[in-house]
Design a protein around this motif. Sequence first.
Motif, PDB file in Angstrom:
ATOM      1  N   LYS A  79       0.808  -1.226   0.000  1.00  0.00           N
ATOM      2  CA  LYS A  79       0.000   0.000   0.000  1.00  0.00           C
ATOM      3  C   LYS A  79       0.837   1.269   0.000  1.00  0.00           C
ATOM      4  N   GLY A  80       2.152   1.135  -0.007  1.00  0.00           N
ATOM      5  CA  GLY A  80       3.036   2.290  -0.012  1.00  0.00           C
ATOM      6  C   GLY A  80       4.477   1.828   0.020  1.00  0.00           C
ATOM      7  N   ASN A  81       5.406   2.763  -0.048  1.00  0.00           N
ATOM      8  CA  ASN A  81       6.831   2.431  -0.109  1.00  0.00           C
ATOM      9  C   ASN A  81       7.327   1.668   1.116  1.00  0.00           C
ATOM     10  N   ASP A  82       6.743   1.892   2.270  1.00  0.00           N
ATOM     11  CA  ASP A  82       7.213   1.259   3.504  1.00  0.00           C
ATOM     12  C   ASP A  82       6.301   0.141   3.985  1.00  0.00           C
ATOM     13  N   ASP A  83       5.444  -0.383   3.130  1.00  0.00           N
ATOM     14  CA  ASP A  83       4.507  -1.436   3.517  1.00  0.00           C
ATOM     15  C   ASP A  83       5.261  -2.741   3.735  1.00  0.00           C
ATOM     16  N   SER A  84       5.244  -3.250   4.954  1.00  0.00           N
ATOM     17  CA  SER A  84       5.983  -4.484   5.271  1.00  0.00           C
ATOM     18  C   SER A  84       5.340  -5.726   4.661  1.00  0.00           C
ATOM     19  N   ASP A  85       4.139  -5.608   4.114  1.00  0.00           N
ATOM     20  CA  ASP A  85       3.494  -6.748   3.451  1.00  0.00           C
ATOM     21  C   ASP A  85       3.889  -6.862   1.974  1.00  0.00           C
ATOM     22  N   ALA A  86       4.587  -5.875   1.434  1.00  0.00           N
ATOM     23  CA  ALA A  86       5.012  -5.927   0.035  1.00  0.00           C
ATOM     24  C   ALA A  86       6.112  -6.979  -0.113  1.00  0.00           C
ATOM     25  N   PHE A  87       6.079  -7.732  -1.223  1.00  0.00           N
ATOM     26  CA  PHE A  87       7.100  -8.752  -1.473  1.00  0.00           C
ATOM     27  C   PHE A  87       7.131  -9.112  -2.949  1.00  0.00           C
ATOM     28  N   VAL A  88       8.231  -9.737  -3.354  1.00  0.00           N
ATOM     29  CA  VAL A  88       8.350 -10.359  -4.672  1.00  0.00           C
ATOM     30  C   VAL A  88       8.989 -11.720  -4.442  1.00  0.00           C
ATOM     31  N   LEU A  89       8.361 -12.770  -4.948  1.00  0.00           N
ATOM     32  CA  LEU A  89       8.896 -14.125  -4.849  1.00  0.00           C
ATOM     33  C   LEU A  89       9.534 -14.472  -6.194  1.00  0.00           C
ATOM     34  N   VAL A  90      10.865 -14.672  -6.184  1.00  0.00           N
ATOM     35  CA  VAL A  90      11.624 -14.895  -7.412  1.00  0.00           C
ATOM     36  C   VAL A  90      12.344 -16.237  -7.335  1.00  0.00           C
ATOM     37  N   TYR A  91      12.216 -17.028  -8.384  1.00  0.00           N
ATOM     38  CA  TYR A  91      13.067 -18.195  -8.589  1.00  0.00           C
ATOM     39  C   TYR A  91      14.095 -17.758  -9.622  1.00  0.00           C
ATOM     40  N   TYR A  92      15.360 -17.999  -9.342  1.00  0.00           N
ATOM     41  CA  TYR A  92      16.350 -17.621 -10.350  1.00  0.00           C
ATOM     42  C   TYR A  92      17.272 -18.792 -10.660  1.00  0.00           C
ATOM     43  N   ARG A  93      17.725 -18.771 -11.889  1.00  0.00           N
ATOM     44  CA  ARG A  93      18.682 -19.771 -12.366  1.00  0.00           C
ATOM     45  C   ARG A  93      19.758 -19.011 -13.105  1.00  0.00           C
ATOM     46  N   GLY A  94      21.000 -19.303 -12.766  1.00  0.00           N
ATOM     47  CA  GLY A  94      22.095 -18.592 -13.396  1.00  0.00           C
ATOM     48  C   GLY A  94      23.155 -19.523 -13.919  1.00  0.00           C
ATOM     49  N   ARG A  95      24.041 -18.949 -14.702  1.00  0.00           N
ATOM     50  CA  ARG A  95      25.182 -19.680 -15.229  1.00  0.00           C
ATOM     51  C   ARG A  95      26.291 -18.686 -15.540  1.00  0.00           C
ATOM     52  N   ASN A  96      27.520 -19.170 -15.443  1.00  0.00           N
ATOM     53  CA  ASN A  96      28.656 -18.346 -15.819  1.00  0.00           C
ATOM     54  C   ASN A  96      29.736 -19.268 -16.355  1.00  0.00           C
ATOM     55  N   ASP A  97      30.935 -18.737 -16.567  1.00  0.00           N
ATOM     56  CA  ASP A  97      32.017 -19.545 -17.130  1.00  0.00           C
ATOM     57  C   ASP A  97      32.392 -20.727 -16.247  1.00  0.00           C
ATOM     58  N   ALA A  98      32.124 -20.610 -14.940  1.00  0.00           N
ATOM     59  CA  ALA A  98      32.578 -21.644 -14.001  1.00  0.00           C
ATOM     60  C   ALA A  98      31.471 -22.546 -13.481  1.00  0.00           C
ATOM     61  N   TRP A  99      30.195 -22.138 -13.619  1.00  0.00           N
ATOM     62  CA  TRP A  99      29.137 -22.854 -12.922  1.00  0.00           C
ATOM     63  C   TRP A  99      27.824 -22.696 -13.677  1.00  0.00           C
ATOM     64  N   ASP A 100      27.157 -23.802 -13.973  1.00  0.00           N
ATOM     65  CA  ASP A 100      25.871 -23.785 -14.646  1.00  0.00           C
ATOM     66  C   ASP A 100      24.811 -24.264 -13.661  1.00  0.00           C
ATOM     67  N   GLY A 101      23.796 -23.436 -13.447  1.00  0.00           N
ATOM     68  CA  GLY A 101      22.684 -23.841 -12.600  1.00  0.00           C
ATOM     69  C   GLY A 101      22.709 -23.300 -11.187  1.00  0.00           C
ATOM     70  N   TYR A 102      23.519 -22.267 -10.943  1.00  0.00           N
ATOM     71  CA  TYR A 102      23.474 -21.721  -9.582  1.00  0.00           C
ATOM     72  C   TYR A 102      22.150 -21.023  -9.367  1.00  0.00           C
ATOM     73  N   GLY A 103      21.773 -20.885  -8.119  1.00  0.00           N
ATOM     74  CA  GLY A 103      20.524 -20.180  -7.816  1.00  0.00           C
ATOM     75  C   GLY A 103      19.731 -20.863  -6.763  1.00  0.00           C
TER      76      GLY A 103
END
Length: 103
Positions: A79-103
């Motif tokens: 309901k505003g910038n300081d609302d403690s009920d605000a959230f984002v649920l993120v699943y992430y998958r990453g890869r780089n030169d050394a590691w595939d599938g971190y997250g």
Amino acid sequence: NDAFDTFDCQVHFFNAPTPKTLYGQLNWRITEPDGEFFTRDTIQRFVEDEKRPGILYNHDNEYLHYQDDWYILDYEAGKGNDDSDAFVLVYYRGRNDAWDGYG
């Protein structure tokens, strides 16, 4: 993530300059053996998948050639910038030169 994000200090700031992009300013520091800090930062630029809203891609990075794919599973804007009920649920998958599938 205890196997990956083990920096002493991390601060991340996000903003959305357009409805289809998200930028993250990531700041971190690592304690060196002599007690000094090794400090770094980067900007991550995410673009939403044109056919599948809620999937954000951060590809074509020079450092370690990493890629992060974020899947937005749920969110509550709150309901505003300081609302403690605000959230984002993120699943992430990453890869780089050394590691595939971190997250």
